[in-house]
Design a protein around this motif. Structure first.
Motif, PDB file in Angstrom:
ATOM      1  N   CYS A 137       0.862  -1.182   0.000  1.00  0.00           N
ATOM      2  CA  CYS A 137       0.000   0.000   0.000  1.00  0.00           C
ATOM      3  C   CYS A 137       0.896   1.227   0.000  1.00  0.00           C
ATOM      4  CB  CYS A 137      -0.873  -0.032   1.249  1.00  0.00           C
ATOM      5  SG  CYS A 137      -1.939   1.403   1.456  1.00  0.00           S
ATOM      6  N   TYR A 140      -0.929   6.664   2.322  1.00  0.00           N
ATOM      7  CA  TYR A 140      -0.897   6.649   3.789  1.00  0.00           C
ATOM      8  C   TYR A 140      -2.312   6.443   4.329  1.00  0.00           C
ATOM      9  CZ  TYR A 140      -0.113   7.552   8.612  1.00  0.00           C
ATOM     10  OH  TYR A 140      -0.072   7.391   9.974  1.00  0.00           O
ATOM     11  N   CYS A 141      -2.493   5.384   5.168  1.00  0.00           N
ATOM     12  CA  CYS A 141      -3.843   5.039   5.590  1.00  0.00           C
ATOM     13  C   CYS A 141      -3.966   4.906   7.099  1.00  0.00           C
ATOM     14  CB  CYS A 141      -4.291   3.752   4.900  1.00  0.00           C
ATOM     15  SG  CYS A 141      -3.120   2.395   5.078  1.00  0.00           S
ATOM     16  N   HIS A 145       0.005   1.564   8.318  1.00  0.00           N
ATOM     17  CA  HIS A 145       0.209   1.671   6.863  1.00  0.00           C
ATOM     18  C   HIS A 145       1.423   0.878   6.375  1.00  0.00           C
ATOM     19  CE1 HIS A 145       1.100   3.404   2.970  1.00  0.00           C
ATOM     20  NE2 HIS A 145       2.213   3.903   3.444  1.00  0.00           N
ATOM     21  N   MET A 148       1.159  -2.899   5.821  1.00  0.00           N
ATOM     22  CA  MET A 148       0.148  -3.380   4.897  1.00  0.00           C
ATOM     23  C   MET A 148       0.801  -3.943   3.633  1.00  0.00           C
ATOM     24  SD  MET A 148      -3.255  -1.306   3.951  1.00  0.00           S
ATOM     25  CE  MET A 148      -4.371  -1.964   2.730  1.00  0.00           C
TER      26      MET A 148
HETATM   27 CU1  CUA Z   1      -1.493   2.509   3.459  1.00  0.00          CU
HETATM   28 CU2  CUA Z   1      -3.320   0.993   3.358  1.00  0.00          CU
END
Ligand code: CUA
Length: 155
Positions: A137, A140-141, A145, A148
């Motif tokens: 990924c 940015y989550c 993050h 992931m």
């Molecule tokens: Cu970064 Cu899902």
């Protein structure tokens, strides 16, 4: 008298340009609404787990030359069991998110999809070489993050 005539012409000219302008704006707004970029379909993010093909995530063979891979992205991982696909065949990735915006990025390939809750992102790809490819990924989550990631095996 002449003055009035010219005034009328300019009034008509002004109205015609206004209508032209509005119809151009209207047409582009209309076409935007009907062709979402990247060929996205919509989905209810709360019903992902009961909506095909995400009710059974993973690899499905569609025909001799085509495979579909359904993946659910969520904080902080991918629900994508046993990702094994053949090289030299068309792989259609379908990805959605149940929470926030993620990405579905396969290292060393051109697959780099933005994954948005409420939308199904589709991307077709053919792997040239067998091997193990890292999926990660890069949007940015949140706190996890950097954790992931998953893997896809190409045979
Ligand atoms: Cu970064 Cu899902």
């Amino acid at each position: 008298m002449h003055f009035h005539k010219y005034e009328k012409i300019w009034l008509v000219f002004g109205l015609v340009s206004l209508i032209l302008f509005l119809s151009i704006v209207g047409v582009s707004a209309f076409s935007h609404g009907h062709t979402p970029s990247g060929g996205m379909d919509t989905i209810d993010p709360k019903k992902v787990n009961e909506t095909a093909p995400f009710d059974k995530p993973g690899v499905t063979q569609l025909d001799d030359d085509t495979y579909q891979v359904a993946i659910v992205a969520l904080a902080f991982g991918y629900n994508a069991p046993e990702l094994k696909v053949p090289a030299g065949k068309e792989i259609i990735f379908k990805v959605t998110s149940t929470d926030v915006v993620h990405s579905f990025t396969i290292d060393n390939t051109k697959v780099n999809m933005m994954v948005v809750p409420g939308q199904i992102t589709t991307k077709s790809y053919t792997f040239d070489k067998p091997g193990k490819y890292l999926i990660l990924c890069n949007e940015y989550c949140g706190a996890g993050h950097h954790l992931m990631s998953t893997e896809i095996e190409v045979y």
